[in-house]
Design a protein around this motif. Sequence first.
Motif, PDB file in Angstrom:
ATOM      1  N   LYS A  51       0.850  -1.195   0.000  1.00  0.00           N
ATOM      2  CA  LYS A  51       0.000   0.000   0.000  1.00  0.00           C
ATOM      3  C   LYS A  51       0.885   1.243   0.000  1.00  0.00           C
ATOM      4  N   ILE A  52       0.654   2.103  -0.986  1.00  0.00           N
ATOM      5  CA  ILE A  52       1.461   3.305  -1.158  1.00  0.00           C
ATOM      6  C   ILE A  52       0.605   4.532  -0.904  1.00  0.00           C
ATOM      7  N   LEU A  53       1.141   5.435  -0.103  1.00  0.00           N
ATOM      8  CA  LEU A  53       0.491   6.704   0.181  1.00  0.00           C
ATOM      9  C   LEU A  53       1.266   7.791  -0.557  1.00  0.00           C
ATOM     10  N   ALA A  54       0.581   8.528  -1.438  1.00  0.00           N
ATOM     11  CA  ALA A  54       1.226   9.585  -2.224  1.00  0.00           C
ATOM     12  C   ALA A  54       0.545  10.911  -1.937  1.00  0.00           C
ATOM     13  N   PHE A  55       1.355  11.948  -1.742  1.00  0.00           N
ATOM     14  CA  PHE A  55       0.783  13.278  -1.531  1.00  0.00           C
ATOM     15  C   PHE A  55       1.835  14.345  -1.784  1.00  0.00           C
ATOM     16  N   ALA A  56       1.348  15.545  -2.005  1.00  0.00           N
ATOM     17  CA  ALA A  56       2.215  16.716  -2.125  1.00  0.00           C
ATOM     18  C   ALA A  56       2.084  17.514  -0.837  1.00  0.00           C
ATOM     19  N   GLY A  57       3.159  18.150  -0.431  1.00  0.00           N
ATOM     20  CA  GLY A  57       3.140  18.986   0.765  1.00  0.00           C
ATOM     21  C   GLY A  57       2.593  20.368   0.448  1.00  0.00           C
ATOM     22  N   SER A  58       1.437  20.407  -0.201  1.00  0.00           N
ATOM     23  CA  SER A  58       0.860  21.654  -0.707  1.00  0.00           C
ATOM     24  C   SER A  58      -0.656  21.612  -0.576  1.00  0.00           C
ATOM     25  N   ASN A  59      -1.248  22.782  -0.422  1.00  0.00           N
ATOM     26  CA  ASN A  59      -2.706  22.866  -0.461  1.00  0.00           C
ATOM     27  C   ASN A  59      -3.187  23.613  -1.706  1.00  0.00           C
ATOM     28  N   SER A  60      -2.306  23.843  -2.653  1.00  0.00           N
ATOM     29  CA  SER A  60      -2.689  24.499  -3.904  1.00  0.00           C
ATOM     30  C   SER A  60      -3.555  23.558  -4.731  1.00  0.00           C
ATOM     31  N   THR A  61      -4.633  24.080  -5.266  1.00  0.00           N
ATOM     32  CA  THR A  61      -5.496  23.243  -6.112  1.00  0.00           C
ATOM     33  C   THR A  61      -4.875  22.997  -7.481  1.00  0.00           C
ATOM     34  N   VAL A  62      -3.827  23.724  -7.811  1.00  0.00           N
ATOM     35  CA  VAL A  62      -3.105  23.525  -9.080  1.00  0.00           C
ATOM     36  C   VAL A  62      -1.646  23.151  -8.799  1.00  0.00           C
ATOM     37  N   SER A  63      -1.401  22.458  -7.709  1.00  0.00           N
ATOM     38  CA  SER A  63      -0.054  22.124  -7.259  1.00  0.00           C
ATOM     39  C   SER A  63       0.739  21.339  -8.294  1.00  0.00           C
ATOM     40  N   ILE A  64       1.888  21.874  -8.676  1.00  0.00           N
ATOM     41  CA  ILE A  64       2.758  21.143  -9.594  1.00  0.00           C
ATOM     42  C   ILE A  64       3.399  19.955  -8.876  1.00  0.00           C
ATOM     43  N   ASN A  65       3.559  20.052  -7.582  1.00  0.00           N
ATOM     44  CA  ASN A  65       4.097  18.917  -6.833  1.00  0.00           C
ATOM     45  C   ASN A  65       3.083  17.788  -6.732  1.00  0.00           C
ATOM     46  N   LYS A  66       1.809  18.116  -6.659  1.00  0.00           N
ATOM     47  CA  LYS A  66       0.799  17.054  -6.681  1.00  0.00           C
ATOM     48  C   LYS A  66       0.785  16.386  -8.052  1.00  0.00           C
ATOM     49  N   LYS A 106      -3.362   7.270   8.080  1.00  0.00           N
ATOM     50  CA  LYS A 106      -3.065   6.948   6.675  1.00  0.00           C
ATOM     51  C   LYS A 106      -1.596   6.552   6.523  1.00  0.00           C
ATOM     52  N   ILE A 107      -0.722   7.288   7.187  1.00  0.00           N
ATOM     53  CA  ILE A 107       0.697   6.940   7.149  1.00  0.00           C
ATOM     54  C   ILE A 107       0.912   5.561   7.766  1.00  0.00           C
ATOM     55  N   ASP A 108       0.300   5.322   8.917  1.00  0.00           N
ATOM     56  CA  ASP A 108       0.457   4.041   9.605  1.00  0.00           C
ATOM     57  C   ASP A 108       0.008   2.861   8.756  1.00  0.00           C
ATOM     58  N   ALA A 109      -1.018   3.061   7.946  1.00  0.00           N
ATOM     59  CA  ALA A 109      -1.570   1.978   7.127  1.00  0.00           C
ATOM     60  C   ALA A 109      -0.796   1.765   5.827  1.00  0.00           C
ATOM     61  N   SER A 110       0.205   2.605   5.565  1.00  0.00           N
ATOM     62  CA  SER A 110       0.942   2.499   4.306  1.00  0.00           C
ATOM     63  C   SER A 110       2.230   1.702   4.481  1.00  0.00           C
ATOM     64  N   ASP A 111       2.746   1.235   3.337  1.00  0.00           N
ATOM     65  CA  ASP A 111       4.028   0.539   3.313  1.00  0.00           C
ATOM     66  C   ASP A 111       5.127   1.407   2.705  1.00  0.00           C
ATOM     67  N   LEU A 112       4.716   2.450   1.982  1.00  0.00           N
ATOM     68  CA  LEU A 112       5.654   3.354   1.316  1.00  0.00           C
ATOM     69  C   LEU A 112       4.979   4.711   1.161  1.00  0.00           C
ATOM     70  N   ILE A 113       5.755   5.765   1.371  1.00  0.00           N
ATOM     71  CA  ILE A 113       5.267   7.126   1.179  1.00  0.00           C
ATOM     72  C   ILE A 113       5.954   7.729  -0.037  1.00  0.00           C
ATOM     73  N   LEU A 114       5.160   8.265  -0.954  1.00  0.00           N
ATOM     74  CA  LEU A 114       5.668   9.086  -2.050  1.00  0.00           C
ATOM     75  C   LEU A 114       5.301  10.517  -1.691  1.00  0.00           C
ATOM     76  N   LEU A 115       6.291  11.371  -1.531  1.00  0.00           N
ATOM     77  CA  LEU A 115       6.040  12.746  -1.123  1.00  0.00           C
ATOM     78  C   LEU A 115       6.771  13.696  -2.046  1.00  0.00           C
ATOM     79  N   SER A 116       6.037  14.645  -2.606  1.00  0.00           N
ATOM     80  CA  SER A 116       6.644  15.724  -3.373  1.00  0.00           C
ATOM     81  C   SER A 116       6.323  17.021  -2.651  1.00  0.00           C
ATOM     82  N   THR A 117       7.356  17.708  -2.246  1.00  0.00           N
ATOM     83  CA  THR A 117       7.140  18.910  -1.444  1.00  0.00           C
ATOM     84  C   THR A 117       7.538  20.173  -2.201  1.00  0.00           C
ATOM     85  N   PRO A 118       6.678  21.157  -2.191  1.00  0.00           N
ATOM     86  CA  PRO A 118       7.053  22.426  -2.807  1.00  0.00           C
ATOM     87  C   PRO A 118       8.093  23.138  -1.949  1.00  0.00           C
TER      88      PRO A 118
END
Length: 178
Positions: A2-17, A65-77
């Motif tokens: 199980k992979i959890l992916a997210f961007a460290g952004s709250n932009s609705t047009v986030s390039i990191n997302k 959500k982090i606890d339930a994952s096996d890998l985190i994909l994170l892109s941070t602005p």
Amino acid sequence: MKILAFAGSNSTVSINKKLVTFASTFFSENEVEILDLNDYEMPIYKREIELESGIPQTALDFAAKIDASDLILLSTPENNGNFSAVFKNLMDWMSRIKGRKIFAEKPMFLMATSDGARGGASVLEIAEKRFPFDGAKVLEVFSLPKYSESFDPEKGITHEEKLAELKEKAESVKQKLN
């Protein structure tokens, strides 16, 4: 896995997302959940709020959500050379959960992009040094400079060398997890 992916952004047009969503396609043989930080809004961390109201449920939910994952994909602005305020606030609240390291000793593929020539290099340097103290096992780091010239919303990364690098690093992450 199980992979959890997210961007460290709250932009609705986030390039990191957009980048982390594209990167997640290299893990399509797994269950991938892409989160949006807009679904985890909470007040700016303040000790008085914590004493009065406790830790926000949204911080607890994100930690689960982090606890339930096996890998985190994170892109941070990179905002002024550091994390975005929304991401730093999320980390601040999760760090207040008793007995918890923010990233719960999970493996992480860390990335960043920007329109600049350094592609978020400053924030990646900070994260790569800091996140192990917060319970992340950073397996690989990827930077995509000059996002507007290197990424097409329909095709993904168009810069051949950077695309090859991302593929290579995604494969490296898979190998390290086996």
